[in-house]
Design a protein around this motif. Structure first.
Motif, PDB file in Angstrom:
ATOM      1  N   GLN A 183       0.877  -1.179   0.000  1.00 40.75           N
ATOM      2  CA  GLN A 183       0.000   0.000   0.000  1.00 40.75           C
ATOM      3  C   GLN A 183       0.904   1.215   0.000  1.00 40.75           C
ATOM      4  O   GLN A 183       1.906   1.245   0.708  1.00 40.75           O
ATOM      5  N   ASP A 184       0.565   2.192  -0.838  1.00 38.87           N
ATOM      6  CA  ASP A 184       1.368   3.408  -0.813  1.00 38.87           C
ATOM      7  C   ASP A 184       0.523   4.565  -0.323  1.00 38.87           C
ATOM      8  O   ASP A 184      -0.684   4.454  -0.165  1.00 38.87           O
ATOM      9  N   HIS A 185       1.207   5.653  -0.018  1.00 40.07           N
ATOM     10  CA  HIS A 185       0.538   6.874   0.434  1.00 40.07           C
ATOM     11  C   HIS A 185       0.781   7.929  -0.631  1.00 40.07           C
ATOM     12  O   HIS A 185       1.891   8.454  -0.718  1.00 40.07           O
ATOM     13  N   LYS A 186      -0.251   8.205  -1.434  1.00 41.03           N
ATOM     14  CA  LYS A 186      -0.038   9.108  -2.570  1.00 41.03           C
ATOM     15  C   LYS A 186      -0.094  10.585  -2.190  1.00 41.03           C
ATOM     16  O   LYS A 186       0.486  11.421  -2.861  1.00 41.03           O
ATOM     17  N   ALA A 187      -0.823  10.910  -1.110  1.00 38.87           N
ATOM     18  CA  ALA A 187      -0.976  12.331  -0.760  1.00 38.87           C
ATOM     19  C   ALA A 187       0.289  12.848  -0.077  1.00 38.87           C
ATOM     20  O   ALA A 187       1.015  12.094   0.573  1.00 38.87           O
ATOM     21  N   ARG A 188       0.526  14.139  -0.205  1.00 38.92           N
ATOM     22  CA  ARG A 188       1.762  14.733   0.312  1.00 38.92           C
ATOM     23  C   ARG A 188       1.806  14.788   1.843  1.00 38.92           C
ATOM     24  O   ARG A 188       2.860  14.634   2.457  1.00 38.92           O
ATOM     25  N   ASP A 189       0.624  15.017   2.453  1.00 37.25           N
ATOM     26  CA  ASP A 189       0.635  15.357   3.879  1.00 37.25           C
ATOM     27  C   ASP A 189       0.106  14.228   4.764  1.00 37.25           C
ATOM     28  O   ASP A 189      -0.618  13.342   4.304  1.00 37.25           O
ATOM     29  N   ASN A 190       0.449  14.331   6.047  1.00 43.41           N
ATOM     30  CA  ASN A 190      -0.029  13.355   7.032  1.00 43.41           C
ATOM     31  C   ASN A 190      -1.539  13.203   6.948  1.00 43.41           C
ATOM     32  O   ASN A 190      -2.251  14.160   6.645  1.00 43.41           O
ATOM     33  N   GLY A 191      -2.032  12.011   7.229  1.00 37.82           N
ATOM     34  CA  GLY A 191      -3.474  11.766   7.198  1.00 37.82           C
ATOM     35  C   GLY A 191      -3.985  11.628   5.779  1.00 37.82           C
ATOM     36  O   GLY A 191      -5.187  11.721   5.537  1.00 37.82           O
ATOM     37  N   ASP A 192      -3.089  11.429   4.838  1.00 39.93           N
ATOM     38  CA  ASP A 192      -3.457  11.330   3.415  1.00 39.93           C
ATOM     39  C   ASP A 192      -4.164  12.582   2.926  1.00 39.93           C
ATOM     40  O   ASP A 192      -5.163  12.517   2.193  1.00 39.93           O
ATOM     41  N   LEU A 193      -3.647  13.726   3.331  1.00 45.71           N
ATOM     42  CA  LEU A 193      -4.207  15.013   2.901  1.00 45.71           C
ATOM     43  C   LEU A 193      -3.222  15.713   1.964  1.00 45.71           C
ATOM     44  O   LEU A 193      -2.076  15.303   1.825  1.00 45.71           O
ATOM     45  N   GLY A 194      -3.736  16.801   1.339  1.00 49.11           N
ATOM     46  CA  GLY A 194      -2.867  17.600   0.466  1.00 49.11           C
ATOM     47  C   GLY A 194      -2.811  17.020  -0.929  1.00 49.11           C
ATOM     48  O   GLY A 194      -3.465  16.025  -1.241  1.00 49.11           O
ATOM     49  N   PRO A 195      -2.026  17.670  -1.792  1.00 51.38           N
ATOM     50  CA  PRO A 195      -1.993  17.270  -3.204  1.00 51.38           C
ATOM     51  C   PRO A 195      -1.416  15.868  -3.420  1.00 51.38           C
ATOM     52  O   PRO A 195      -0.649  15.382  -2.582  1.00 51.38           O
ATOM     53  N   ASN A 196      -1.806  15.258  -4.522  1.00 51.56           N
ATOM     54  CA  ASN A 196      -1.279  13.950  -4.885  1.00 51.56           C
ATOM     55  C   ASN A 196       0.185  14.045  -5.301  1.00 51.56           C
ATOM     56  O   ASN A 196       0.600  15.017  -5.918  1.00 51.56           O
ATOM     57  N   THR A 197       0.951  13.026  -4.979  1.00 54.25           N
ATOM     58  CA  THR A 197       2.361  12.967  -5.384  1.00 54.25           C
ATOM     59  C   THR A 197       2.569  11.627  -6.078  1.00 54.25           C
ATOM     60  O   THR A 197       1.637  10.851  -6.208  1.00 54.25           O
ATOM     61  N   GLY A 198       3.798  11.339  -6.446  1.00 59.59           N
ATOM     62  CA  GLY A 198       4.112  10.005  -6.970  1.00 59.59           C
ATOM     63  C   GLY A 198       3.980   8.938  -5.898  1.00 59.59           C
ATOM     64  O   GLY A 198       3.853   7.761  -6.193  1.00 59.59           O
ATOM     65  N   GLY A 199       4.021   9.352  -4.637  1.00 59.50           N
ATOM     66  CA  GLY A 199       3.958   8.406  -3.514  1.00 59.50           C
ATOM     67  C   GLY A 199       4.949   8.831  -2.442  1.00 59.50           C
ATOM     68  O   GLY A 199       6.120   9.055  -2.739  1.00 59.50           O
ATOM     69  N   MET A 200       4.491   8.966  -1.214  1.00 62.19           N
ATOM     70  CA  MET A 200       5.324   9.484  -0.121  1.00 62.19           C
ATOM     71  C   MET A 200       5.803   8.378   0.821  1.00 62.19           C
ATOM     72  O   MET A 200       6.487   8.645   1.810  1.00 62.19           O
ATOM     73  N   GLY A 201       5.438   7.144   0.501  1.00 62.00           N
ATOM     74  CA  GLY A 201       5.879   6.031   1.333  1.00 62.00           C
ATOM     75  C   GLY A 201       5.013   4.828   1.039  1.00 62.00           C
ATOM     76  O   GLY A 201       3.944   4.958   0.440  1.00 62.00           O
ATOM     77  N   ALA A 202       5.494   3.658   1.420  1.00 63.83           N
ATOM     78  CA  ALA A 202       4.728   2.435   1.147  1.00 63.83           C
ATOM     79  C   ALA A 202       5.180   1.356   2.118  1.00 63.83           C
ATOM     80  O   ALA A 202       6.249   1.465   2.725  1.00 63.83           O
ATOM     81  N   TYR A 203       4.348   0.333   2.229  1.00 60.60           N
ATOM     82  CA  TYR A 203       4.729  -0.798   3.071  1.00 60.60           C
ATOM     83  C   TYR A 203       4.150  -2.071   2.494  1.00 60.60           C
ATOM     84  O   TYR A 203       3.232  -2.049   1.668  1.00 60.60           O
ATOM     85  N   SER A 204       4.726  -3.187   2.936  1.00 62.53           N
ATOM     86  CA  SER A 204       4.310  -4.497   2.417  1.00 62.53           C
ATOM     87  C   SER A 204       4.437  -5.522   3.535  1.00 62.53           C
ATOM     88  O   SER A 204       5.414  -5.482   4.279  1.00 62.53           O
ATOM     89  N   PRO A 205       3.512  -6.458   3.698  1.00 66.10           N
ATOM     90  CA  PRO A 205       2.280  -6.584   2.921  1.00 66.10           C
ATOM     91  C   PRO A 205       1.218  -5.596   3.387  1.00 66.10           C
ATOM     92  O   PRO A 205       1.370  -4.978   4.446  1.00 66.10           O
ATOM     93  N   ALA A 206       0.138  -5.460   2.598  1.00 61.66           N
ATOM     94  CA  ALA A 206      -0.990  -4.598   2.965  1.00 61.66           C
ATOM     95  C   ALA A 206      -2.052  -5.471   3.629  1.00 61.66           C
ATOM     96  O   ALA A 206      -2.590  -6.368   2.990  1.00 61.66           O
ATOM     97  N   PRO A 207      -2.340  -5.230   4.907  1.00 57.04           N
ATOM     98  CA  PRO A 207      -3.300  -6.088   5.612  1.00 57.04           C
ATOM     99  C   PRO A 207      -4.688  -6.107   4.973  1.00 57.04           C
ATOM    100  O   PRO A 207      -5.407  -7.093   5.115  1.00 57.04           O
ATOM    101  N   VAL A 208      -5.050  -5.069   4.220  1.00 54.67           N
ATOM    102  CA  VAL A 208      -6.365  -5.057   3.569  1.00 54.67           C
ATOM    103  C   VAL A 208      -6.463  -6.179   2.522  1.00 54.67           C
ATOM    104  O   VAL A 208      -7.555  -6.666   2.220  1.00 54.67           O
ATOM    105  N   VAL A 209      -5.314  -6.606   2.016  1.00 55.29           N
ATOM    106  CA  VAL A 209      -5.317  -7.733   1.070  1.00 55.29           C
ATOM    107  C   VAL A 209      -5.215  -9.039   1.865  1.00 55.29           C
ATOM    108  O   VAL A 209      -4.145  -9.612   2.045  1.00 55.29           O
TER     109      VAL A 209
END
Ligand code: AMP
Ligand code: GLY
Length: 427
Positions: free
Chosen positions: A213-239
């Motif tokens: 799962q990545d975090h596309k938004a610039r700011d904490n809480g998934d707020l602010g403009p979209n970016t290429g991705g500000m961080g990610a982790y694996s595995p994603a528990p939602v899957v």
């Protein structure tokens, strides 16, 4: 085997790093690479732009490259694989035809519809008045997407009608995305949690990577403009296991079959961005014809199997039903960016405090350059500090400890990467 990796981002540093660990690989080149690939002992940068398909194929021929792995979408959408094939070179990545899954949102949506693969309802427009009429009929929230490649900036999730109209006008009338935005897809807004599901395929066999799962938004809480991705982790528990199976059965297999039946066999990484709703129903948000950035960094950190062997076999259509081997730990990567990103930012600032590689910590470079004995910032997303831990919480702690020592002028990062998974761990 001599391997060439095409690209210059964090994804390419992570791919080259992982490929270089294969006992099959004798030499590895990255074109054009970055400061991180420059200072890796086992990797050599080659000053050829990732969009210079002619230059890259000349280099591959001249240097006897046995396998080329393409990182970014642009050369794929522009036909690098077709060119390499014409020259008798092995290139891991989809053909120009198959890469339309990422290169054109309209193609992708029509393909999904034709092949009965679940996705948000949509309509395509070239005329702004018709688009705005449709949006007024549908109501907000609604999603407006430029048809072509727009460096991750072509999507607007509009929560009110003015924002939606602005997005339509920007794309169709002001042409801010150039040719990529002369057509738009207007799409139903989906609720749920997103996941990245990436597979390696030779157009027949499919080998799934661990979810992420990545975090596309610039700011904490998934707020602010979209970016290429500000961080990610694996595995994603939602899957969960059942969601994993659903994504394969409802999305990945029908996609590979659909492509085959339409005459464009897909060899490469295929990335499905999916929305998982409360009832664990899934819908496709997007396809990418490549690995994700920054998803690659945590996934490569966990992957134990030989990536070079897999890519080589895929190009030869010799994949069998191999199962990938994984480090059981969780992995997490936090992107450090230049102040101002995803808009204007400075380059050329000296970066200090980059941690040495450990078994459970690796600083992958993206927008960096190695100059006069220093690593300097050279892009928007600059580093991805990637760790392994017994839990996402522990991996996150390790990453932020390392980050606290890394400094350059105006750098910033999100300090909540992985928060959804960490909340689940607490429960
Ligand atoms: P895309 O490039 O299509 O993945 O869109 C970029 C981001 O916009 C996605 O990662 C989502 O966060 C968001 N997005 C795209 N399509 C939708 C949708 N139909 N509903 C809600 N959010 C969306
Ligand atoms: N991290 C999202 C992407 O690579 O498109």
């Amino acid at each position: 085997m001599k391997v060439l990796v095409v690209g210059s981002g964090g994804r390419e540093h992570a791919l080259a790093w992982k490929l270089s660990k294969s006992s099959l690989v004798s030499e590895i080149f990255v074109a054009p690479g970055n400061g991180g690939t420059e200072i890796e002992e086992s990797i050599q940068n080659i000053a050829i732009d990732s969009n210079d398909i002619e230059g890259l194929s000349n280099f591959a021929k001249k240097s006897g490259i046995d396998l080329t792995v393409v990182g970014p979408e642009d050369p794929l959408v522009n036909g690098i694989t077709d060119k390499f094939q014409d020259e008798g070179l092995l290139c891991f990545g989809p053909s120009k035809d198959a890469a339309r899954l990422e290169g054109s949102k309209e193609f992708m949506k029509d393909f999904l519809l034709r092949n009965k693969i679940p996705t948000a309802s949509y309509k395509t427009f070239t005329d702004s008045k018709k688009a705005i009429n449709y949006i007024e009929e549908q109501g907000c929230p609604i999603v407006i997407k430029a048809d072509g490649l727009a460096a991750g900036k072509g999507v607007t999730v509009a929560f009110d009608i003015n924002q939606a109209k602005e997005a339509v006008n920007q794309s169709l009338n002001s042409k801010v995305f150039g040719d990529a935005g002369t057509k738009i897809v207007v799409e139903e807004y989906l609720e749920g949690e997103e996941a990245s599901f990436i597979v390696l395929t030779d157009g027949n066999k499919v080998i799934p990577f661990a979810s992420s799962q990545d975090h596309k938004a610039r700011d904490n809480g998934d707020l602010g403009p979209n970016t290429g991705g500000m961080g990610a982790y694996s595995p994603a528990p939602v899957v969960t296991d059942s969601v994993h199976k659903k994504i394969l059965d409802e999305v990945i297999y029908p996609t590979i079959e659909g492509l085959n039946s339409e005459g464009s066999s897909y060899c490469g990484f295929l990335y499905a961005g999916v929305m998982v709703d409360q009832n664990q129903n899934i819908k496709v948000l997007e396809f990418n014809c490549r690995f994700g950035d920054p998803e690659t960094q945590p996934i490569m950190m966990r992957l134990k199997s030989d990536l070079a062997e897999l890519c080589f076999k895929a190009c030869k259509k010799e994949l069998s039903n191999e199962e990938l081997q994984w480090d059981a730990r969780k992995s997490l990567g936090v992107v450090m960016a230049s102040g101002g990103y995803p808009f204007d930012y400075e380059k050329g600032n000296i970066i200090e405090g980059i941690t040495e590689e450990l078994e459970d910590l690796k600083v992958f470079h993206a927008g960096t350059i190695y100059e006069e004995g220093s690593v300097k910032s050279n892009g928007g997303r600059v580093l991805c500090v990637t760790t392994l831990g017994e839990s996402v919480f522990l991996a996150q702690k390790k990453a932020y400890d390392a980050i606290s020592k890394i400094k350059w002028k105006d750098s910033f990062y999100r300090n909540d990467i992985g928060y959804r998974a960490i909340e689940r761990e607490k429960n």
